[in-house]
Design a protein around this motif. Structure first.
Motif, PDB file in Angstrom:
ATOM      1  N   SER A 226      41.199  19.565  15.128  1.00 55.08           N
ATOM      2  CA  SER A 226      40.798  20.951  14.867  1.00 55.08           C
ATOM      3  C   SER A 226      41.896  21.935  15.246  1.00 55.08           C
ATOM      4  O   SER A 226      42.106  22.949  14.563  1.00 55.08           O
ATOM      5  CB  SER A 226      39.500  21.275  15.615  1.00 55.08           C
ATOM      6  N   LEU A 227      42.621  21.652  16.333  1.00 57.03           N
ATOM      7  CA  LEU A 227      43.735  22.520  16.717  1.00 57.03           C
ATOM      8  C   LEU A 227      44.851  22.459  15.678  1.00 57.03           C
ATOM      9  O   LEU A 227      45.433  23.478  15.294  1.00 57.03           O
ATOM     10  CB  LEU A 227      44.270  22.114  18.088  1.00 57.03           C
TER      11      LEU A 227
ATOM     12  N   LEU B 197      41.721  27.764  17.993  1.00 58.90           N
ATOM     13  CA  LEU B 197      41.608  27.235  19.356  1.00 58.90           C
ATOM     14  C   LEU B 197      40.174  27.256  19.890  1.00 58.90           C
ATOM     15  O   LEU B 197      39.768  26.310  20.574  1.00 58.90           O
ATOM     16  CB  LEU B 197      42.540  28.009  20.298  1.00 58.90           C
ATOM     17  N   PRO B 198      39.370  28.296  19.629  1.00 61.16           N
ATOM     18  CA  PRO B 198      37.984  28.223  20.098  1.00 61.16           C
ATOM     19  C   PRO B 198      37.223  27.018  19.550  1.00 61.16           C
ATOM     20  O   PRO B 198      36.440  26.395  20.272  1.00 61.16           O
ATOM     21  CB  PRO B 198      37.382  29.550  19.608  1.00 61.16           C
TER      22      PRO B 198
ATOM     23  N   PHE C  36      35.573  23.890  21.546  1.00 56.60           N
ATOM     24  CA  PHE C  36      34.272  23.242  21.333  1.00 56.60           C
ATOM     25  C   PHE C  36      34.430  21.721  21.324  1.00 56.60           C
ATOM     26  O   PHE C  36      33.693  20.994  22.001  1.00 56.60           O
ATOM     27  CB  PHE C  36      33.662  23.730  20.013  1.00 56.60           C
ATOM     28  N   ASN C  37      35.398  21.232  20.556  1.00 60.80           N
ATOM     29  CA  ASN C  37      35.598  19.779  20.464  1.00 60.80           C
ATOM     30  C   ASN C  37      36.099  19.185  21.776  1.00 60.80           C
ATOM     31  O   ASN C  37      35.730  18.060  22.134  1.00 60.80           O
ATOM     32  CB  ASN C  37      36.568  19.466  19.320  1.00 60.80           C
ATOM     33  N   ILE C  38      36.943  19.937  22.503  1.00 62.13           N
ATOM     34  CA  ILE C  38      37.381  19.469  23.819  1.00 62.13           C
ATOM     35  C   ILE C  38      36.179  19.373  24.753  1.00 62.13           C
ATOM     36  O   ILE C  38      36.057  18.419  25.540  1.00 62.13           O
ATOM     37  CB  ILE C  38      38.458  20.411  24.402  1.00 62.13           C
ATOM     38  N   GLY C  39      35.279  20.346  24.661  1.00 63.18           N
ATOM     39  CA  GLY C  39      34.072  20.295  25.479  1.00 63.18           C
ATOM     40  C   GLY C  39      33.255  19.053  25.205  1.00 63.18           C
ATOM     41  O   GLY C  39      32.749  18.400  26.133  1.00 63.18           O
ATOM     42  N   VAL C  40      33.117  18.691  23.928  1.00 69.31           N
ATOM     43  CA  VAL C  40      32.383  17.467  23.585  1.00 69.31           C
ATOM     44  C   VAL C  40      33.083  16.250  24.186  1.00 69.31           C
ATOM     45  O   VAL C  40      32.439  15.357  24.732  1.00 69.31           O
ATOM     46  CB  VAL C  40      32.239  17.324  22.055  1.00 69.31           C
ATOM     47  N   ALA C  41      34.422  16.237  24.089  1.00 70.90           N
ATOM     48  CA  ALA C  41      35.180  15.103  24.635  1.00 70.90           C
ATOM     49  C   ALA C  41      35.055  15.034  26.152  1.00 70.90           C
ATOM     50  O   ALA C  41      34.785  13.964  26.718  1.00 70.90           O
ATOM     51  CB  ALA C  41      36.651  15.222  24.229  1.00 70.90           C
TER      52      ALA C  41
ATOM     53  N   ALA D  56      29.216  27.404  15.993  1.00 73.41           N
ATOM     54  CA  ALA D  56      30.519  27.401  16.665  1.00 73.41           C
ATOM     55  C   ALA D  56      31.656  27.142  15.694  1.00 73.41           C
ATOM     56  O   ALA D  56      32.711  27.786  15.768  1.00 73.41           O
ATOM     57  CB  ALA D  56      30.520  26.345  17.777  1.00 73.41           C
ATOM     58  N   ILE D  57      31.429  26.225  14.754  1.00 70.39           N
ATOM     59  CA  ILE D  57      32.509  25.836  13.843  1.00 70.39           C
ATOM     60  C   ILE D  57      32.760  26.903  12.784  1.00 70.39           C
ATOM     61  O   ILE D  57      33.908  27.248  12.478  1.00 70.39           O
ATOM     62  CB  ILE D  57      32.182  24.478  13.195  1.00 70.39           C
ATOM     63  N   SER D  58      31.682  27.447  12.203  1.00 72.34           N
ATOM     64  CA  SER D  58      31.873  28.433  11.142  1.00 72.34           C
ATOM     65  C   SER D  58      32.384  29.771  11.676  1.00 72.34           C
ATOM     66  O   SER D  58      33.156  30.467  11.017  1.00 72.34           O
ATOM     67  CB  SER D  58      30.573  28.647  10.366  1.00 72.34           C
ATOM     68  N   MET D  59      31.966  30.135  12.886  1.00 75.55           N
ATOM     69  CA  MET D  59      32.339  31.424  13.448  1.00 75.55           C
ATOM     70  C   MET D  59      33.523  31.344  14.409  1.00 75.55           C
ATOM     71  O   MET D  59      34.184  32.338  14.669  1.00 75.55           O
ATOM     72  CB  MET D  59      31.152  32.044  14.188  1.00 75.55           C
ATOM     73  N   GLY D  60      33.791  30.144  14.969  1.00 73.18           N
ATOM     74  CA  GLY D  60      34.827  30.024  15.991  1.00 73.18           C
ATOM     75  C   GLY D  60      36.191  30.467  15.516  1.00 73.18           C
ATOM     76  O   GLY D  60      36.872  31.261  16.171  1.00 73.18           O
ATOM     77  N   GLY D  61      36.606  29.957  14.353  1.00 70.97           N
ATOM     78  CA  GLY D  61      37.921  30.325  13.838  1.00 70.97           C
ATOM     79  C   GLY D  61      37.985  31.780  13.403  1.00 70.97           C
ATOM     80  O   GLY D  61      38.977  32.475  13.652  1.00 70.97           O
ATOM     81  N   LEU D  62      36.915  32.258  12.728  1.00 71.22           N
ATOM     82  CA  LEU D  62      36.905  33.644  12.265  1.00 71.22           C
ATOM     83  C   LEU D  62      36.883  34.619  13.446  1.00 71.22           C
ATOM     84  O   LEU D  62      37.583  35.637  13.444  1.00 71.22           O
ATOM     85  CB  LEU D  62      35.697  33.881  11.357  1.00 71.22           C
TER      86      LEU D  62
END
Length: 419
Positions: free
Chosen positions: A368-369, A58-59, A63-68, A37-43
Motif C-alpha cells: 500500500s505504501l 501512508l495512512p 492501517f495495514n501496518i496496524g493489522v500486521a 479507511a481504504i477509500s478515505m485514507g489516501g484522499l
C-alpha cells in the motif's frame, strides 16, 4: 439416546453454522471499517499534506501496518482470554481508532490521522482471525464453506462502509472526511455488541474413544518448510498484496483523472462487494474443483484485471478493473487460506495463524505504501501512474501462477509414484 436426538456430527454442524453466521454478521459491521479507511485514507492524506504528496497513501499503509502488528498480539490475547472476549476487545480498538482518526482531521494533523488508521488496523487484526475462528469451530467438511460464509459478510461491509462514507463524510464540514471516521466509532461499538453473544468452541471434530494420541506439536520451522504451506502462503500473500497495491492507488488515480470522490468511493464499493460476494459460492467451487484450481483461477482473474486497467481510463474501465481485482482476490486468497489449513494441526493453529497474518499484512502494508510512491514517482500524470501500477501487477501474478502449476505437477508425480 432418544430417537429424535441429533447425532454428534449433526449437532456439531448445526453449532458451526450458528457460530459462523454470528461471525459473518460481525464481519459485516466491524469489517465495514476497512473500506472506510481504504477509500478515505489516501484522499484524506492527500488533503492533509502540503505540496509533496508522496506520502498520501501512508495512512492506508498505517492501517495495514496496524493489522500486521496486531496479528500476533491478537492471537496471543485470544489464546489467553478466549475468542469471544478477544473479538470484543478488537471491536473496541476499532472504535478507538475511529475516534483518533476523526480527531486528527479536526486538528488538521496528518500524523495523528495516520495513527488513527494504524489503530483501526490493530482492530482489523482481530477481524482477520474471524475466518480462522469459523473454520476451527466447524467439522472438516464444513471448513471451506465456513471461511466463505464469514468472508461473505464482507458483501454487507462493502455496502455499509462506503454508504457510511457518502452520507457522513461532510457531516462536520468544513472539516473534510471527519464524519466518516466518527461513523467507524459506531461500527466498532455495534460489532462489540454482536460479538458479545458469541458462543464458540475451537474444534468440533468427534474423537473416537480408541483414537491414537495426538501427534506432538511441531516447530514453526517444520510447518513453514512444507511445500504446500510455502505455495499457499506465497499465493495468498501475493493475491492480497496485489489487491492492496491497486486498490490503494485507485481512488487517487480516479480523482486525478477527473472523477469525483463519490465516484471513487463507489468504485471501492463495487470492488469490496466483488471481493466478498463470490464467497457465497467459493466454498462450493473449492469442494468441486479443488483448492489449487480456485487459486489458479484467482491469479488469472488478477491478470485480466491488469489488462482491463491498461486498456483505458473511462469510468467503466476503472470500475471493471476494480471488480475483477476483487473477484481475483477472493478466489486467490480463500483458496490459499483453505490450502493453508491443511498444513497444521489444531494444537499448532495459534502460532501459525499469528505468524502468517503478521507476515501477510506486513507485506500488504509495504504494497500500500508503494502504491502511493509508484503513482508519484513513475507517472507525471494520474493516468501514467495508474498504468505503472498495472504493469507491475502482471508479471508478479504470472510468476505465482507458474509456481502454483509447478507445485501441482510435483504433487501429481509424487501421487503417481505412491499409487
Amino acid at each position: 439416546m432418544s430417537a429424535t436426538a441429533p447425532s454428534a456430527p449433526v449437532a456439531d454442524l448445526s453449532f458451526a453454522k450458528r457460530t459462523t453466521l454470528t461471525i459473518a454478521a460481525s464481519q459485516a459491521i466491524v469489517g465495514a471499517a476497512a473500506p472506510v479507511a481504504i477509500s478515505m485514507g489516501g484522499l484524506a492524506g492527500h488533503y492533509l499534506l502540503g505540496a509533496d504528496k508522496t506520502l498520501s497513501t501512508l495512512p492506508v499503509t498505517g492501517f495495514n501496518i496496524g493489522v500486521a502488528l496486531g496479528a500476533l498480539p491478537a492471537a496471543m490475547l485470544m489464546r489467553a482470554v478466549g475468542r469471544r472476549n478477544g473479538f470484543v476487545s478488537g471491536a473496541m480498538v476499532t472504535a478507538l481508532g475511529g475516534a483518533i482518526a476523526a480527531l486528527g482531521l479536526f486538528e488538521t494533523s496528518f500524523w495523528l490521522f495516520a495513527t488513527g488508521l494504524l489503530v483501526i488496523g490493530l482492530g482489523g487484526a482481530f477481524v482477520q482471525q474471524y475466518r480462522f475462528a469459523a473454520a476451527d469451530a466447524s467439522p472438516k467438511i464444513f471448513k471451506p464453506k465456513a471461511i466463505s460464509w464469514v468472508l461473505g459478510g464482507g458483501v454487507f461491509a462493502a455496502i455499509i462502509g462506503p454508504q457510511a462514507v457518502i452520507h457522513t463524510k461532510n457531516l462536520f464540514a468544513p472539516v473534510e472526511f471527519a464524519g466518516a471516521f466518527v461513523a467507524v466509532i459506531g461500527l466498532g461499538l455495534l460489532g462489540a455488541l454482536i460479538l458479545s453473544t458469541l458462543k464458540i468452541a475451537d474444534h468440533v471434530e468427534p474423537v473416537a474413544a480408541d483414537a491414537p494420541p495426538a501427534a506432538p506439536e511441531r516447530s514453526l520451522g517444520a510447518i513453514v518448510g512444507q511445500p504446500r504451506f510455502l505455495v499457499a502462503f506465497i499465493c495468498g500473500v501475493t493475491s492480497y498484496a496485489l489487491m492492496s497495491f491497486l486498490m490503494t492507488g485507485a481512488p487517487l488515480a480516479m480523482v486525478g483523472c477527473g472523477y469525483s470522490a463519490e465516484q471513487a468511493t463507489l468504485g471501492i464499493s463495487w470492488h469490496v462487494m466483488a471481493m466478498f460476494a463470490p464467497s457465497f459460492v467459493t466454498g462450493n467451487l473449492i469442494a468441486r474443483f479443488g483448492k489449487e484450481t480456485i487459486v489458479a483461477a484467482g491469479l488469472l482473474i488478477l491478470i485480466v484485471c491488469g489488462l482491463v486497467a491498461l486498456s483505458g481510463i473511462a469510468l467503466w474501465q476503472f470500475w471493471l478493473a476494480l471488480i475483477l481485482l476483487g473477484v481475483g482476490w477472493n478466489f486467490g486468497f480463500i483458496g490459499a487460506t483453505a490450502m493453508l489449513t491443511d498444513t497444521y494441526t489444531p494444537a499448532e493453529k495459534n502460532k501459525v495463524q499469528g505468524v502468517h497474518d503478521f507476515a501477510l499484512f506486513g507485506t500488504v502494508a509495504f504494497a500500500s505504501l508503494m502504491s502511493g510512491a509508484t503513482l508519484n514517482w513513475f507517472g507525471e500524470t494520474a493516468e501514467a501512474g495508474w498504468v505503472a501500477l498495472n504493469w507491475i501487477l502482471l508479471p508478479v501474478a504470472s510468476v505465482c501462477l507458474v509456481l502454483l502449476a509447478g507445485f501441482v505437477l510435483r504433487d501429481r508425480r509424487l501421487a503417481a509414484r505412491r499409487g
